[in-house]
Design a protein around this motif. Structure first.
Motif, PDB file in Angstrom:
ATOM      1  N   VAL A 163      -7.675  13.406  80.646  1.00  0.00           N
ATOM      2  CA  VAL A 163      -6.678  13.389  79.572  1.00  0.00           C
ATOM      3  C   VAL A 163      -7.264  12.662  78.364  1.00  0.00           C
ATOM      4  O   VAL A 163      -7.623  11.485  78.445  1.00  0.00           O
ATOM      5  N   GLN A 164      -7.362  13.357  77.239  1.00  0.00           N
ATOM      6  CA  GLN A 164      -7.916  12.752  76.032  1.00  0.00           C
ATOM      7  C   GLN A 164      -6.939  11.730  75.457  1.00  0.00           C
ATOM      8  O   GLN A 164      -5.797  12.062  75.150  1.00  0.00           O
ATOM      9  N   PRO A 165      -7.359  10.464  75.297  1.00  0.00           N
ATOM     10  CA  PRO A 165      -6.453   9.454  74.740  1.00  0.00           C
ATOM     11  C   PRO A 165      -6.239   9.669  73.248  1.00  0.00           C
ATOM     12  O   PRO A 165      -7.038  10.327  72.579  1.00  0.00           O
ATOM     13  N   GLN A 166      -5.171   9.098  72.749  1.00  0.00           N
ATOM     14  CA  GLN A 166      -4.856   9.215  71.327  1.00  0.00           C
ATOM     15  C   GLN A 166      -5.030   7.867  70.649  1.00  0.00           C
ATOM     16  O   GLN A 166      -4.654   6.823  71.191  1.00  0.00           O
ATOM     17  N   THR A 167      -5.604   7.889  69.462  1.00  0.00           N
ATOM     18  CA  THR A 167      -5.749   6.671  68.674  1.00  0.00           C
ATOM     19  C   THR A 167      -4.368   6.131  68.316  1.00  0.00           C
ATOM     20  O   THR A 167      -3.463   6.895  67.972  1.00  0.00           O
ATOM     21  N   ALA A 168      -4.203   4.817  68.399  1.00  0.00           N
ATOM     22  CA  ALA A 168      -2.906   4.207  68.103  1.00  0.00           C
ATOM     23  C   ALA A 168      -2.532   4.401  66.636  1.00  0.00           C
ATOM     24  O   ALA A 168      -3.395   4.527  65.767  1.00  0.00           O
ATOM     25  N   GLN A 169      -1.252   4.426  66.377  1.00  0.00           N
ATOM     26  CA  GLN A 169      -0.757   4.581  65.008  1.00  0.00           C
ATOM     27  C   GLN A 169      -1.030   3.307  64.210  1.00  0.00           C
ATOM     28  O   GLN A 169      -0.787   2.197  64.694  1.00  0.00           O
ATOM     29  N   PRO A 170      -1.521   3.421  62.979  1.00  0.00           N
ATOM     30  CA  PRO A 170      -1.836   2.224  62.188  1.00  0.00           C
ATOM     31  C   PRO A 170      -0.582   1.469  61.743  1.00  0.00           C
ATOM     32  O   PRO A 170       0.512   2.029  61.653  1.00  0.00           O
ATOM     33  N   TYR A 171      -0.790   0.195  61.451  1.00  0.00           N
ATOM     34  CA  TYR A 171       0.226  -0.644  60.818  1.00  0.00           C
ATOM     35  C   TYR A 171      -0.158  -0.837  59.358  1.00  0.00           C
ATOM     36  O   TYR A 171      -1.335  -1.022  59.032  1.00  0.00           O
ATOM     37  N   ILE A 172       0.831  -0.823  58.474  1.00  0.00           N
ATOM     38  CA  ILE A 172       0.644  -1.169  57.065  1.00  0.00           C
ATOM     39  C   ILE A 172       1.568  -2.344  56.784  1.00  0.00           C
ATOM     40  O   ILE A 172       2.795  -2.207  56.868  1.00  0.00           O
ATOM     41  N   VAL A 173       0.996  -3.502  56.464  1.00  0.00           N
ATOM     42  CA  VAL A 173       1.805  -4.710  56.296  1.00  0.00           C
ATOM     43  C   VAL A 173       1.291  -5.521  55.117  1.00  0.00           C
ATOM     44  O   VAL A 173       0.104  -5.459  54.769  1.00  0.00           O
ATOM     45  N   PRO A 174       2.162  -6.297  54.462  1.00  0.00           N
ATOM     46  CA  PRO A 174       1.702  -7.206  53.406  1.00  0.00           C
ATOM     47  C   PRO A 174       0.700  -8.208  53.971  1.00  0.00           C
ATOM     48  O   PRO A 174       0.869  -8.710  55.086  1.00  0.00           O
ATOM     49  N   ARG A 175      -0.315  -8.488  53.209  1.00  0.00           N
ATOM     50  CA  ARG A 175      -1.368  -9.374  53.696  1.00  0.00           C
ATOM     51  C   ARG A 175      -0.846 -10.776  53.970  1.00  0.00           C
ATOM     52  O   ARG A 175      -1.328 -11.463  54.870  1.00  0.00           O
ATOM     53  N   ARG A 176       0.147 -11.209  53.210  1.00  0.00           N
ATOM     54  CA  ARG A 176       0.634 -12.586  53.328  1.00  0.00           C
ATOM     55  C   ARG A 176       1.798 -12.716  54.299  1.00  0.00           C
ATOM     56  O   ARG A 176       2.396 -13.787  54.408  1.00  0.00           O
ATOM     57  N   THR A 177       2.109 -11.667  55.025  1.00  0.00           N
ATOM     58  CA  THR A 177       3.262 -11.739  55.916  1.00  0.00           C
ATOM     59  C   THR A 177       3.034 -12.760  57.031  1.00  0.00           C
ATOM     60  O   THR A 177       1.909 -12.955  57.497  1.00  0.00           O
ATOM     61  N   THR A 178       4.097 -13.406  57.433  1.00  0.00           N
ATOM     62  CA  THR A 178       4.040 -14.362  58.548  1.00  0.00           C
ATOM     63  C   THR A 178       4.841 -13.853  59.739  1.00  0.00           C
ATOM     64  O   THR A 178       5.000 -14.562  60.726  1.00  0.00           O
ATOM     65  N   GLU A 179       5.341 -12.629  59.621  1.00  0.00           N
ATOM     66  CA  GLU A 179       6.155 -12.056  60.684  1.00  0.00           C
ATOM     67  C   GLU A 179       5.318 -11.135  61.560  1.00  0.00           C
ATOM     68  O   GLU A 179       4.246 -10.666  61.168  1.00  0.00           O
ATOM     69  N   ALA A 180       5.814 -10.864  62.749  1.00  0.00           N
ATOM     70  CA  ALA A 180       5.132  -9.934  63.646  1.00  0.00           C
ATOM     71  C   ALA A 180       5.084  -8.559  62.993  1.00  0.00           C
ATOM     72  O   ALA A 180       6.036  -8.155  62.318  1.00  0.00           O
ATOM     73  N   PRO A 181       3.974  -7.840  63.150  1.00  0.00           N
ATOM     74  CA  PRO A 181       3.856  -6.539  62.482  1.00  0.00           C
ATOM     75  C   PRO A 181       4.887  -5.543  62.992  1.00  0.00           C
ATOM     76  O   PRO A 181       5.240  -5.526  64.167  1.00  0.00           O
ATOM     77  N   ALA A 182       5.381  -4.748  62.068  1.00  0.00           N
ATOM     78  CA  ALA A 182       6.338  -3.695  62.409  1.00  0.00           C
ATOM     79  C   ALA A 182       6.091  -2.525  61.476  1.00  0.00           C
ATOM     80  O   ALA A 182       5.643  -2.702  60.338  1.00  0.00           O
ATOM     81  N   ARG A 183       6.348  -1.334  61.960  1.00  0.00           N
ATOM     82  CA  ARG A 183       6.175  -0.146  61.130  1.00  0.00           C
ATOM     83  C   ARG A 183       7.486   0.140  60.404  1.00  0.00           C
ATOM     84  O   ARG A 183       8.499   0.416  61.033  1.00  0.00           O
ATOM     85  N   GLN A 184       7.434   0.074  59.075  1.00  0.00           N
ATOM     86  CA  GLN A 184       8.618   0.296  58.257  1.00  0.00           C
ATOM     87  C   GLN A 184       8.363   1.471  57.325  1.00  0.00           C
ATOM     88  O   GLN A 184       7.266   1.625  56.790  1.00  0.00           O
ATOM     89  N   ALA A 185       9.381   2.269  57.106  1.00  0.00           N
ATOM     90  CA  ALA A 185       9.240   3.430  56.235  1.00  0.00           C
ATOM     91  C   ALA A 185       9.214   3.033  54.769  1.00  0.00           C
ATOM     92  O   ALA A 185       8.673   3.758  53.930  1.00  0.00           O
ATOM     93  N   SER A 186       9.792   1.868  54.441  1.00  0.00           N
ATOM     94  CA  SER A 186       9.814   1.416  53.048  1.00  0.00           C
ATOM     95  C   SER A 186       9.763  -0.102  53.007  1.00  0.00           C
ATOM     96  O   SER A 186      10.178  -0.784  53.948  1.00  0.00           O
ATOM     97  N   MET A 187       9.232  -0.617  51.899  1.00  0.00           N
ATOM     98  CA  MET A 187       9.158  -2.062  51.684  1.00  0.00           C
ATOM     99  C   MET A 187       9.434  -2.349  50.222  1.00  0.00           C
ATOM    100  O   MET A 187       8.987  -1.610  49.340  1.00  0.00           O
TER     101      MET A 187
END
Length: 255
Positions: A163-187
């Motif tokens: 079974v060919q594995p799939q690359t994980a979906q990237p995260y896009i986050v502010p560089r200065r964030t102090t929160e756990a990463p989350a995938r958001q549609a808008s910021m």
């Protein structure tokens, strides 16, 4: 380059420091390898000291030239193949078109810089042959050479159960964030903000774009991206041998 920049050299990298502080002494041997070339399988290992070049052909039943479609498109290869078909190649030019190779090759690069005369069967060079053969064997063991692992087994290691594995979906986050990463549609951001993109799959490369449409121009992600105006940032990732990731899309607006 890493040493000159003061960066610690990862243990999995081969090589040595050439210049600057910590420059290593010249090695006794320089090693080389050749494996698959496009659709053509091959396995060659070599060592070179200041004078001799040793080559071990693990597939001596294969020709030197091989059938490589991309290379065959060149004008010089077309001429070479034409002369071979017409049996007009002679001398050194004909050697490369042989259908088989010796298991071992040894050349005196000082007396024979074009490497035409194979000395591996010469009694006078038995000691040199053994010395360089052992050097290649030792190097393959130290480097963890995977060339002797057949390709179906390599596929099984990379794709357990086929079974060919799939690359994980990237995260896009502010560089200065102090929160756990989350995938958001808008910021919503205040002023110019640097954002980073990362992917949990080790060894994956990330591409990004700010263009819309089905055929945007993708760029290789190499560092933080400045968001200083409303935009939509898209990213996806892929690791060699894996399926491409799901695309991440974030729309940035100002407060």
């Amino acid at each position: 380059m890493l040493a000159l920049a003061g960066v610690a050299i990862p243990t999995h990298l081969q090589g040595r420091v050439l210049v600057g502080p910590g420059a290593a002494a010249a090695p006794a041997f320089v090693f080389g390898a050749r494996d698959r070339m496009d659709i053509e399988y091959d396995m060659m290992r070599s060592a070179r000291d200041g004078r001799f070049l040793y080559i071990r052909n693990f597939e001596p039943e294969l020709p030197y030239a091989g059938h490589i479609i991309y290379r065959n498109q060149s004008a010089i290869m077309q001429e070479w193949l034409r002369l071979q078909a017409e049996r007009k190649l002679t001398g050194p030019a004909a050697l490369w078109m042989r259908t088989q190779r010796p298991a071992e090759e040894l050349y005196d690069t000082q007396a024979d810089p074009h490497q035409i005369q194979n000395l591996s069967a010469e009694p006078a060079h038995r000691a040199t042959l053994a010395r360089m053969r052992n050097a290649v064997t030792d190097w393959m063991a130290r480097a963890g050479d995977q060339g002797l692992v057949n390709e179906p087994e390599m596929i099984q290691r990379m794709w357990p159960g086929g079974v060919q594995p799939q690359t994980a979906q990237p995260y896009i986050v502010p560089r200065r964030t102090t929160e756990a990463p989350a995938r958001q549609a808008s910021m919503r951001v205040e002023g110019a903000t640097e954002v980073v993109i990362y992917v949990p799959t080790q060894g994956a490369s990330i591409g990004y774009t700010t263009e819309e449409g089905p055929t945007p121009k993708w760029r290789l992600y190499t560092g933080p991206i400045l968001v200083d105006a409303p935009m939509t940032l898209r990213a996806k990732a892929i690791r060699y041998g894996y399926k491409e990731s799901v695309e991440t899309r974030v729309t940035f607006t100002k407060l």
